[in-house]
Design a protein around this motif. Sequence first.
Motif, PDB file in Angstrom:
ATOM      1  N   PRO A 132      -4.340   8.804   9.251  1.00  0.00           N
ATOM      2  CA  PRO A 132      -5.676   8.215   9.349  1.00  0.00           C
ATOM      3  C   PRO A 132      -5.637   6.707   9.123  1.00  0.00           C
ATOM      4  O   PRO A 132      -4.620   6.156   8.706  1.00  0.00           O
ATOM      5  CB  PRO A 132      -6.449   8.922   8.241  1.00  0.00           C
ATOM      6  N   ASN A 133      -6.779   6.055   9.374  1.00  0.00           N
ATOM      7  CA  ASN A 133      -6.845   4.602   9.227  1.00  0.00           C
ATOM      8  C   ASN A 133      -7.049   4.152   7.792  1.00  0.00           C
ATOM      9  O   ASN A 133      -6.912   2.966   7.499  1.00  0.00           O
ATOM     10  CB  ASN A 133      -7.986   4.040  10.086  1.00  0.00           C
ATOM     11  N   THR A 134      -7.466   5.038   6.913  1.00  0.00           N
ATOM     12  CA  THR A 134      -7.640   4.701   5.505  1.00  0.00           C
ATOM     13  C   THR A 134      -6.806   5.667   4.677  1.00  0.00           C
ATOM     14  O   THR A 134      -6.335   6.689   5.180  1.00  0.00           O
ATOM     15  CB  THR A 134      -9.111   4.807   5.077  1.00  0.00           C
ATOM     16  N   MET A 135      -6.645   5.344   3.398  1.00  0.00           N
ATOM     17  CA  MET A 135      -5.832   6.196   2.553  1.00  0.00           C
ATOM     18  C   MET A 135      -6.325   6.121   1.114  1.00  0.00           C
ATOM     19  O   MET A 135      -7.084   5.220   0.739  1.00  0.00           O
ATOM     20  CB  MET A 135      -4.367   5.793   2.627  1.00  0.00           C
ATOM     21  N   ILE A 136      -5.899   7.088   0.308  1.00  0.00           N
ATOM     22  CA  ILE A 136      -6.231   7.129  -1.112  1.00  0.00           C
ATOM     23  C   ILE A 136      -5.126   6.410  -1.883  1.00  0.00           C
ATOM     24  O   ILE A 136      -3.946   6.702  -1.718  1.00  0.00           O
ATOM     25  CB  ILE A 136      -6.353   8.584  -1.607  1.00  0.00           C
ATOM     26  N   ASP A 137      -5.529   5.476  -2.723  1.00  0.00           N
ATOM     27  CA  ASP A 137      -4.593   4.739  -3.570  1.00  0.00           C
ATOM     28  C   ASP A 137      -4.758   5.241  -5.001  1.00  0.00           C
ATOM     29  O   ASP A 137      -5.762   4.972  -5.654  1.00  0.00           O
ATOM     30  CB  ASP A 137      -4.890   3.238  -3.487  1.00  0.00           C
TER      31      ASP A 137
ATOM     32  N   ILE B 221       0.817  -1.209   0.000  1.00  0.00           N
ATOM     33  CA  ILE B 221       0.000   0.000   0.000  1.00  0.00           C
ATOM     34  C   ILE B 221       0.852   1.260   0.000  1.00  0.00           C
ATOM     35  O   ILE B 221       0.331   2.350  -0.114  1.00  0.00           O
ATOM     36  CB  ILE B 221      -0.964   0.027   1.213  1.00  0.00           C
ATOM     37  N   CYS B 222       2.165   1.110   0.118  1.00  0.00           N
ATOM     38  CA  CYS B 222       3.035   2.274   0.170  1.00  0.00           C
ATOM     39  C   CYS B 222       3.597   2.580  -1.205  1.00  0.00           C
ATOM     40  O   CYS B 222       3.475   1.784  -2.120  1.00  0.00           O
ATOM     41  CB  CYS B 222       4.172   2.038   1.161  1.00  0.00           C
ATOM     42  N   PRO B 223       4.273   3.701  -1.363  1.00  0.00           N
ATOM     43  CA  PRO B 223       4.896   4.010  -2.657  1.00  0.00           C
ATOM     44  C   PRO B 223       5.920   2.942  -3.034  1.00  0.00           C
ATOM     45  O   PRO B 223       6.538   2.319  -2.182  1.00  0.00           O
ATOM     46  CB  PRO B 223       5.578   5.363  -2.406  1.00  0.00           C
TER      47      PRO B 223
ATOM     48  N   CYS C  58       3.294   6.310   4.128  1.00  0.00           N
ATOM     49  CA  CYS C  58       1.959   6.203   3.507  1.00  0.00           C
ATOM     50  C   CYS C  58       1.024   7.295   3.990  1.00  0.00           C
ATOM     51  O   CYS C  58      -0.195   7.101   4.034  1.00  0.00           O
ATOM     52  CB  CYS C  58       1.342   4.833   3.789  1.00  0.00           C
ATOM     53  N   THR C  59       1.533   8.434   4.372  1.00  0.00           N
ATOM     54  CA  THR C  59       0.710   9.511   4.904  1.00  0.00           C
ATOM     55  C   THR C  59       1.230  10.836   4.376  1.00  0.00           C
ATOM     56  O   THR C  59       2.064  11.476   5.004  1.00  0.00           O
ATOM     57  CB  THR C  59       0.765   9.513   6.447  1.00  0.00           C
TER      58      THR C  59
END
Length: 981
Positions: free
Chosen positions: A420-425, A247-249, A315-316
């Motif tokens: 946050p607990n969710t993120m934009i992919d 989920i990270c770059p 991831c933020t």
Amino acid sequence: MGRDLIARIETSFSRSRISFAVGDSPPQKRLEVGIARLFAPLRFLRRTWKPGLAIALFLASVLFPLPAYGQGSGTANDGQHREVPSLDVIMIVDESETMWNHTDTEGVRVNTVNFFIDMLSSEQSGPVHRLGIVAFGTEPYVIPYTLLDNPAAAEALKEQFATVHKSIESHKDVEYTDVNKALRAALEMIGEERDPGRKSAIILISDGQPTNPQVSEKKGRDTVMAYLDETQTLLKQLEDYPYVDTICPAPKGVPFYMIGMGVNKLEESSSPDFITLYREFWQGVSARAGGYYKEAEKVQEMQGISTYIFSELLCTPAEPSLAVHSPQVLEYQVYNSYFQIFFTISAKENPELAATVYRPREDGTAGGAALSKDEEGVNWQSNGVDYEVWGVRYTEPWAGTWRVVLEGEGRAEFSYVFFPNTMIDVYEPGGGFLPADKPFTIRARIIDENGQIVDIPLKDFQVEIEGEKGFRKQLPLEKDGDTFVAQFEALEQTGEYSLTLHALLPDGTPLYEHKWVTLISAPWVEVTEPVRGSSYLPGESIPLQARVHLAGATSFEDIKLIATLWRTEDGERRQKSVQTIEMSRATQKGEEAGAGENVMTYSGEFQPPADSGEYAIQVEMMAILPGGRVFDHETAPIPLSILTPPTPTPSPTPIPTATFTPTPTPVPTETPTPTPTPVSLLASVAGTAKPFCLPGILILLPPACLLALLWRKRRQAVPDKIKLLAELMRSRRESGEPPYILILGSGPSVSLGSNSMKRVVKAVAGSVDLEKFYETLDGLSPLERYVILKKHFAEAGISPGYRRLAELIKEGFFDIIFTTNLDPFLENSLEAANLDFEVLICGEGALDRMGQMDIPGLGQRPESARPPIRIVKLHGDVLSRSFAFTPSEISLFGSDGERVLRRYLSHDLIIVGHGPRDYDINRAIEREGGSIWYINQSPPPTDNLVYQAMRARGTQTNVISGEFGLFDRFFEALHSELMRS
């Protein structure tokens, strides 16, 4: 006995460890770190042969609780938030003469390193980060990874770097800029301490100008380019170190970032042409490595870029830096869905300028208590001069308006980072470079801590694109299934653009994601037919029309469009290639209506697909400029459907009984004497009019007995070694031991022992001649090989051996398969068996869709769940267009993962079809390790490196050759033995 007991204890731990390494639970990952540290003394004592003390240490580690290392505060919010990755960051710092005397005379690079150290040590969501430093001039000065688990460790690392920096000052005027030596040192550091549960990253701080005694601008552009080619080759190795999370770059490997320090001052020692060359080179390699290149001239720019890199790795994404003047009050809304927040005050003009952070009141309004720098949940770091970092973990009161007050004289930069607990992919655009003058699409999804898509309503989902000269445009993202889409019109101006996506969750929590793209002048493809969402009937061919926009490049030596028809199966994103064609170019430019002067048209046609379902079309352009530079750009897939026509309603169909058609009267002819024709015995008996025919039974009985005897003989003819191997494999599975690692080579056993591959060899070479097959393909370009092999692979089907192998994999007899073959037969057989599997392709630029991961645990089986099925393609894969074929190509591909391969080949192996082109297996196999089973049409010669390893390991008799050494025959026999009751 004591040594054996220690080994069993350590082995038991290592088996259970994989369940932590591949699990999704953050506490498991943290527990693994703690246990691993407890077992470090055990391994040392095992080596030094102190069994009693080692056993006592192990028992103590079990009886006493784990230290609270990286575990968090134990608040109600712990364990419920998204796990950020544990980072292994290496900062490569240029300490050359140009940096000291021209481009960074104030030592801003030292301050930047310290700032990054403080940010990493202040992040406290659970993981603990490590930082290593490579300071370089003529030679690299290496500071190994330091675990930043407390402020004292951070200060000690700063002092180490300060000592190295000061030691160089006395001879700074003779220091070259040999960045390649520094990169090798960084790669060695990653390789020696690689942990797939930690995300590695490299940050280079340099003016980007390489020099050494053999390389300088005075010696010509060719020498500089040769050096940079070597740099590019080194950076490609970063793809070999994937991270288990995606989920990270840069999930495909180690992201590489470069901060261009003082590039504007290079004019004192360089020319504009070379400065442009360096800038374009570093932009390109960093984008391909999943990072980006940013230039900085001032302190605040360095620290702002550092904040962005720090937050992106976690991831933020951070809010852009805000220039503030004191006194100033800033307020921010914090929600319960945050689990950590960061405030960074950097580039302070006055060291006396101070920041105070205030919590919200109990009712959520502003004006609560000020944070103390040493209270629970707060981590504060500062260099006492121009920056300070506030890391605040979830502690009550939390939700509400937070206030930051700056007091004193002067100006500063302020950044705000939330977790946050969710993120934009953002998964489209996929790369860092886009052709200018082409419309492009933004596609994004909302994902949770496990990388799974979350379907929740969003408010005000917008994307904002910013470029040079004040360009700014904002568009809404519209929902399309589980995806959010925005379409940008063509942007004419080349250069760097920032994409910022932001939305509000239902509780008001803002989500942000940031992405850099660079628009370049490059040709691009536009598919005009079929349009998105087209539908076709079975038996109907699919027409293709496309345009190539030259984008100012008015001529090409060669240009090709390759179109592929993919089929989506079972609603999965994984697609299967059905057809590949090369499109034909129109006779003249611009002949199609609407085409411009610099536009070429192409056309083609897919044959009617055999099955109905969901398909997609993808067109790839390969263009070569007169100077030799290759542009390779893919269009987005265009979904289309092949529809099954509706069944006609029987009611309107005319009833044929009312039609009277005269039937010709047959002319009497002499009946010929029947000629005996071969008829099966079963058919002859079934065709008799009598319900019971004893002669027929008597006729069938002898052949039936003969067949039974032949079957029994065939069963008994299975070599004893296959029976022994089957028994060993069955025993391993029943006892819970890890299965054998399977190696599929490129020798005759696989190539000619598999019906699938035999068809391909015959189609390409005109005969079943393996050497002629290789000679034919050796003389073709990579594109030509791809086109011809892809076609014949699609037509070959799946041979019995691959079907039997898939069934054995399904039953748990194999879970890790290394193969040097380029074909898709193994993947096709697993798909046909409805198995989920992962593919790791060793090669250049072929892993963007594969989610490449290192394989933890060395094939060890977790206690609670079966490990995933993983295929490692050592020489690449034809369908992904990344493959090695010639000896030089294979040597290059094999060297990338040699260290990892060597580790795996020390375990128990089954090698099927080892061939002369399996150079990397020969190079990586060692004389120490587990048992080796060798299956091939011919026994291995005594000078064969695999045989020598078998002999050294005492397993030289484990050879299965002859008929049963062929691929299909071997796996059919092995399957028969393993599946019998």
